[in-house]
Design an enzyme around this catalytic site. Structure first.
Site, mmCIF file in Angstrom:
data_model
loop_
_atom_site.group_PDB
_atom_site.id
_atom_site.type_symbol
_atom_site.label_atom_id
_atom_site.label_comp_id
_atom_site.label_asym_id
_atom_site.label_seq_id
_atom_site.Cartn_x
_atom_site.Cartn_y
_atom_site.Cartn_z
ATOM 1 N N TYR A 207 -2.996 -0.012 10.719
ATOM 2 C CA TYR A 207 -2.827 -0.291 9.294
ATOM 3 C C TYR A 207 -1.457 0.166 8.798
ATOM 4 O O TYR A 207 -0.749 -0.572 8.108
ATOM 5 C CB TYR A 207 -3.934 0.402 8.491
ATOM 6 C CG TYR A 207 -3.941 0.032 7.027
ATOM 7 C CD1 TYR A 207 -4.395 -1.215 6.621
ATOM 8 C CD2 TYR A 207 -3.505 0.931 6.060
ATOM 9 C CE1 TYR A 207 -4.418 -1.561 5.279
ATOM 10 C CE2 TYR A 207 -3.521 0.587 4.716
ATOM 11 C CZ TYR A 207 -3.974 -0.655 4.333
ATOM 12 O OH TYR A 207 -3.980 -0.992 2.997
ATOM 13 N N SER B 253 0.850 -1.181 0.000
ATOM 14 C CA SER B 253 0.000 0.000 0.000
ATOM 15 C C SER B 253 0.888 1.233 0.000
ATOM 16 O O SER B 253 2.072 1.165 0.375
ATOM 17 C CB SER B 253 -0.877 -0.002 1.261
ATOM 18 O OG SER B 253 -1.531 1.232 1.451
#
Length: 285
Positions: free
Chosen positions: A156, A143
């Site tokens: 996250y 990501s």
């Protein structure tokens, strides 16, 4: 012929979002694909759409036995395993540490790290013998949050930074027998499961929520140099490249950033070329 003609791939979390887009693209490129997910209905739709090119398995990537079963399933179904894509993931609704209840912090950590970090390691462990046998490829869905803050909350961001470390270390450990690479998408029009530490749906399951609010398109376009809020399909060519024996044979430990240019945002302006077309071609061009 496609770039993955004759290859066999296994994709975790392939039922929806970026995972589903990778499945579609790999089939288009000539691969036979085993798709795992915890959602049987999504897997049934994939079988309906792709027929004998795919085989599916309800599987939870957080467990070593589930990963070993998935690898064995691929070999039984298609005779070998060339590509393993550790794609299953979990978000955190951009929840900041100050907003997580004290009694939920440890649970939130465990749930996010179990799928974003532990499942990657378990997938690599389970797939390694077969990937060594075929001199194959191990690929991780990272990501923009593997590099920059504020693409999620603390759980996250930390988990995706950790997954980047896995790619680098396993790229070293597995060379020269298995290539280990990753793709790091930016803001994408998809949804992602969040830990039940942050809430549950009516059935008591971890909810799935859009990774951006309803005004996501304009917000993501505003802060990205390419003014782009990506579709899942926008990233799939990168997954094909790092999987391909002919197109990416010298790549390992590599991360392809598919994030609409977040790494070239300026301090004064998000993008320097907003008026470039007018400056070059004149008003109204």
């Amino acid at each position: 012929m496609g770039w993955l003609e004759g290859e066999v791939a296994l994709i975790t979390g392939g039922g929806s979002g970026i995972g589903r887009a990778i499945v579609d693209r790999y089939v288009h490129e000539g691969a036979r694909v085993v798709v795992t997910d915890v959602d049987a209905e999504l897997l049934a739709q994939i079988r309906k759409d792709h027929g004998e090119a795919v085989s599916t398995l309800v599987s939870d990537a957080r467990y070593i036995e589930a990963n070993k079963e998935a690898v064995a399933h691929a070999v039984a179904a298609f005779g070998k395993l060339d590509i393993f894509v550790a794609n299953a993931g979990m978000g955190d609704m951009f929840t900041e540490l100050v907003d997580i209840a004290d009694e939920k912090v440890a649970d939130a950590y465990t749930q996010v790290f179990d799928i974003n970090v532990k499942a990657v390691i378990l997938g690599a462990k389970a797939a390694l013998p077969e990937l060594v046998r075929t001199k194959g490829a191990f690929i991780v869905t990272l990501s923009n949050s593997s590099f920059y803050p504020d693409g999620g909350g603390v759980m996250y961001i930390a988990s995706k930074h950790a997954a980047l470390g896995i790619v680098r270390q396993l790229g070293h450990e597995f060379a020269p027998w298995v290539r280990v690479n990753a793709v790091a998408p930016g803001g994408t029009k998809t949804n992602i499961r969040i830990p039940d530490a942050y809430g549950k749906d009516e059935e008591g399951n971890a909810i799935r929520a859009h990774s951006h609010p309803s005004n996501a398109d304009s917000e993501v376009e505003r802060v990205t140099p390419l003014r782009r809020h990506s579709d899942p399909e926008d990233h799939t060519a990168a997954f094909v490249l790092v999987a391909s024996r002919t197109q990416g044979p010298a790549m390992t430990g590599t991360v392809i950033k598919s994030d609409a240019g977040l790494g070239v945002r300026g301090l004064r302006r998000v993008r320097g070329g907003d008026d470039l077309r007018t400056r070059l071609l004149g008003p109204g061009a």
